[in-house]
Design a protein around this motif. Sequence first.
Motif, PDB file in Angstrom:
ATOM      1  N   ILE A  79      28.898  15.102 102.418  1.00 39.96           N
ATOM      2  CA  ILE A  79      30.138  15.349 103.147  1.00 39.96           C
ATOM      3  C   ILE A  79      30.239  16.822 103.513  1.00 39.96           C
ATOM      4  CG2 ILE A  79      31.425  13.488 102.018  1.00 39.96           C
ATOM      5  CD1 ILE A  79      32.802  15.851 100.380  1.00 39.96           C
ATOM      6  N   SER A  80      31.133  17.093 104.448  1.00 42.15           N
ATOM      7  CA  SER A  80      31.525  18.477 104.738  1.00 42.15           C
ATOM      8  C   SER A  80      33.042  18.536 104.692  1.00 42.15           C
ATOM      9  CB  SER A  80      31.002  18.923 106.103  1.00 42.15           C
ATOM     10  OG  SER A  80      31.577  18.139 107.127  1.00 42.15           O
ATOM     11  N   ARG A  81      33.575  19.697 104.355  1.00 43.07           N
ATOM     12  CA  ARG A  81      35.028  19.881 104.307  1.00 43.07           C
ATOM     13  C   ARG A  81      35.403  21.066 105.185  1.00 43.07           C
ATOM     14  NH1 ARG A  81      37.096  19.543  98.135  1.00 43.07           N
ATOM     15  NH2 ARG A  81      35.383  20.948  97.655  1.00 43.07           N
ATOM     16  N   GLU A  82      36.429  20.843 105.990  1.00 44.71           N
ATOM     17  CA  GLU A  82      36.923  21.907 106.865  1.00 44.71           C
ATOM     18  C   GLU A  82      38.432  21.938 106.807  1.00 44.71           C
ATOM     19  OE1 GLU A  82      35.371  21.831 110.825  1.00 44.71           O
ATOM     20  OE2 GLU A  82      33.356  21.343 110.135  1.00 44.71           O
ATOM     21  N   GLN A  83      38.977  23.129 106.994  1.00 42.16           N
ATOM     22  CA  GLN A  83      40.424  23.287 106.982  1.00 42.16           C
ATOM     23  C   GLN A  83      41.038  22.522 108.153  1.00 42.16           C
ATOM     24  OE1 GLN A  83      41.930  27.290 107.730  1.00 42.16           O
ATOM     25  NE2 GLN A  83      43.340  27.030 106.014  1.00 42.16           N
ATOM     26  N   SER A  84      42.133  21.818 107.878  1.00 44.34           N
ATOM     27  CA  SER A  84      42.832  21.059 108.897  1.00 44.34           C
ATOM     28  C   SER A  84      43.398  22.006 109.949  1.00 44.34           C
ATOM     29  CB  SER A  84      43.975  20.264 108.263  1.00 44.34           C
ATOM     30  OG  SER A  84      44.817  19.723 109.255  1.00 44.34           O
ATOM     31  N   SER A  85      43.357  21.585 111.195  1.00 48.32           N
ATOM     32  CA  SER A  85      43.929  22.409 112.267  1.00 48.32           C
ATOM     33  C   SER A  85      45.452  22.359 112.257  1.00 48.32           C
ATOM     34  CB  SER A  85      43.390  21.960 113.627  1.00 48.32           C
ATOM     35  OG  SER A  85      43.719  20.597 113.834  1.00 48.32           O
ATOM     36  N   THR A  86      46.022  21.354 111.617  1.00 47.41           N
ATOM     37  CA  THR A  86      47.477  21.211 111.589  1.00 47.41           C
ATOM     38  C   THR A  86      48.108  21.645 110.275  1.00 47.41           C
ATOM     39  OG1 THR A  86      47.253  18.898 110.928  1.00 47.41           O
ATOM     40  CG2 THR A  86      47.505  19.347 113.280  1.00 47.41           C
ATOM     41  N   HIS A  87      47.360  21.563 109.162  1.00 46.62           N
ATOM     42  CA  HIS A  87      47.886  21.957 107.853  1.00 46.62           C
ATOM     43  C   HIS A  87      46.870  22.867 107.162  1.00 46.62           C
ATOM     44  CE1 HIS A  87      50.025  18.144 108.645  1.00 46.62           C
ATOM     45  NE2 HIS A  87      51.028  18.777 108.073  1.00 46.62           N
ATOM     46  N   LYS A  88      47.198  24.116 107.033  1.00 48.29           N
ATOM     47  CA  LYS A  88      46.265  25.107 106.484  1.00 48.29           C
ATOM     48  C   LYS A  88      45.821  24.795 105.054  1.00 48.29           C
ATOM     49  CE  LYS A  88      46.573  28.057 109.965  1.00 48.29           C
ATOM     50  NZ  LYS A  88      45.605  27.894 110.991  1.00 48.29           N
ATOM     51  N   ARG A  89      46.653  24.096 104.261  1.00 50.90           N
ATOM     52  CA  ARG A  89      46.313  23.829 102.870  1.00 50.90           C
ATOM     53  C   ARG A  89      45.501  22.555 102.682  1.00 50.90           C
ATOM     54  NH1 ARG A  89      51.730  24.351  99.555  1.00 50.90           N
ATOM     55  NH2 ARG A  89      50.470  22.963  98.301  1.00 50.90           N
ATOM     56  N   ILE A  90      45.283  21.792 103.743  1.00 53.69           N
ATOM     57  CA  ILE A  90      44.550  20.523 103.645  1.00 53.69           C
ATOM     58  C   ILE A  90      43.119  20.716 104.137  1.00 53.69           C
ATOM     59  CG2 ILE A  90      44.383  18.175 104.539  1.00 53.69           C
ATOM     60  CD1 ILE A  90      47.414  18.090 104.627  1.00 53.69           C
TER      61      ILE A  90
END
Length: 145
Positions: A79-90
């Motif tokens: 998997i890869s994880r990236e910061q949500s464009s709508t919620h900075k903490r997700i």
Amino acid sequence: MIKNDNLRVIYLIKRVELLVRTKLEANLHDLGVTAGQYAVLSLLALTPEASSAQLSRLVGVTPQTMAETITSFERQKLISREQSSTHKRILEISLTAKGMALLKECDVRARQAEAELFSEMGSEDIEKLRTFLHLILSSEERSSV
């Protein structure tokens, strides 16, 4: 096997769940994937960019257990994880090409398990079962809103 028409349906569902889990675990064993991990991989393919919190609710495990699974998947480059464009903490989670390839092999093994488990049923029976299971799930989803 106990044959009794008075057995609770929920008891029978639980027994089937255990049978399915055992068969699936056996079929996935040499891939190093558990039934729970397969569920997470499958959900990631169906719900791209899901969060760890969303996945833990869908799979029915604690956020801590999901965090361990996600960390393991990330170490394995599934998997890869990236910061949500709508919620900075997700952090949104997506399958990598390696994760998608593993999921495809798991799907082959899951189809084999289904074929073995449902060998006494015809395709119409299986579709009826699928319909009934969806009805139960959608009923629960409506009542929990």
